[in-house]
Scaffold this active site. Structure first.
Site, PDB file in Angstrom:
ATOM      1  N   ILE A 121       9.579  -0.833   7.169  1.00 18.43           N
ATOM      2  CA  ILE A 121      11.009  -0.821   7.457  1.00 18.43           C
ATOM      3  C   ILE A 121      11.526   0.600   7.276  1.00 18.43           C
ATOM      4  CG2 ILE A 121      13.286  -1.645   6.729  1.00 18.43           C
ATOM      5  CD1 ILE A 121      11.933  -4.238   5.829  1.00 18.43           C
TER       6      ILE A 121
ATOM      7  N   ILE B 123      12.181  -2.027  12.191  1.00 14.37           N
ATOM      8  CA  ILE B 123      10.953  -2.519  11.580  1.00 14.37           C
ATOM      9  C   ILE B 123       9.765  -2.284  12.505  1.00 14.37           C
ATOM     10  CG2 ILE B 123      12.258  -4.338  10.396  1.00 14.37           C
ATOM     11  CD1 ILE B 123      10.831  -6.336  12.339  1.00 14.37           C
ATOM     12  N   SER B 124       8.573  -2.318  11.918  1.00 14.07           N
ATOM     13  CA  SER B 124       7.341  -2.324  12.720  1.00 14.07           C
ATOM     14  C   SER B 124       6.384  -3.341  12.107  1.00 14.07           C
ATOM     15  CB  SER B 124       6.705  -0.938  12.780  1.00 14.07           C
ATOM     16  OG  SER B 124       6.424  -0.435  11.490  1.00 14.07           O
TER      17      SER B 124
ATOM     18  N   CYS C 214       3.639   5.653   4.274  1.00 14.51           N
ATOM     19  CA  CYS C 214       4.788   5.394   3.408  1.00 14.51           C
ATOM     20  C   CYS C 214       4.589   5.926   1.999  1.00 14.51           C
ATOM     21  CB  CYS C 214       5.126   3.901   3.373  1.00 14.51           C
ATOM     22  SG  CYS C 214       5.462   3.209   5.003  1.00 14.51           S
TER      23      CYS C 214
END
Length: 233
Positions: free
Chosen positions: A151, A164-165, A181
């Protein structure tokens, strides 16, 4: 249902250039705020690339020559986008939806979790780790948790963009060019629906996301033609 205006829902049939997508989102966010344009959820894929969010650390880019790298205004650190990953860009009027950013992010998380439930996958949230995770710890084995959805969000004058993904069937080795991330601890990794052994297609994932969006955001949806069709064809 609430009294929110109907949200437009678009799905691009072919990978979309990243910079073109961001430019479109910027325009749509302005039009939502200034001209009352409809809210939009845009589902697409990108060619393989890395993006650096506003908190990205230089050391987390392990191989800058592997794929194009884009600086982006969304929150978060480095992430990967590419074929087999469903990106959902959400251009929603958070101002009319309560002006509560924390609640809005929680709804995005709940949206992914509800969609994963359609495939009997238990998505979970972890304190201090953004995104949605799957516990893959085996009995008697070490703890293992893999990230299945990321996100990254930006708000401009209370209208959201980016989003989102969800990893449906991307090449997971492509994440190796970054520290995704910023997560580098032992026992943490990246997974996808197909990596979990589920024969899920992108169309399956889209259907689950659409149904879950209605439930979580309490909005009616109207199918529209995807933006940038000429560039995507």
């Amino acid at each position: 249902m609430t009294d929110f205006a109907t949200v437009e829902w678009a799905v691009s049939p072919a990978p979309v250039d990243y910079e073109a997508a961001v430019a479109f989102m910027e325009r749509r966010v302005r039009d939502i705020r200034e001209s009352g344009a409809p809210e939009l959820v845009w589902l697409l894929e990108h060619p393989p690339l890395y993006t650096a969010g506003t908190s990205a650390k230089t050391d987390d880019l392990k191989d800058a020559s592997r794929f194009p790298v884009y600086e982006t205004s969304r929150g978060g650190q480095y992430t990967y986008h590419g074929p087999g990953q469903r990106v959902a860009y959400v251009m929603l009027d958070v101002g009319s939806r309560g002006r509560d950013v924390r609640d809005f992010v929680q709804k995005l998380e709940a949206w992914v979790i509800e969609a994963l439930d359609a495939f009997n996958v238990k998505g979970e949230i972890r304190c201090g780790r953004v995104g949605v995770w799957v516990d893959r710890t085996q009995p008697g084995g070490p703890t293992r948790e893999d990230k299945i959805a990321a996100i990254g969000l930006r708000l401009k004058r209370w209208v959201s963009f980016h989003g989102i993904s969800l990893n449906v069937e991307p090449d997971l080795s492509h994440f190796g060019g970054i520290t995704p991330c910023g997560i580098s601890q032992d026992g943490l990794g990246v997974t996808s629906l197909v990596d979990l052994g589920l024969p899920v297609t992108m169309a399956d994932a889209d259907a689950a996301l659409k149904s879950a969006f209605r439930q979580i955001f309490l909005s009616e949806l109207r199918d529209v033609e995807a933006p940038l069709q000429a560039q995507a064809s």
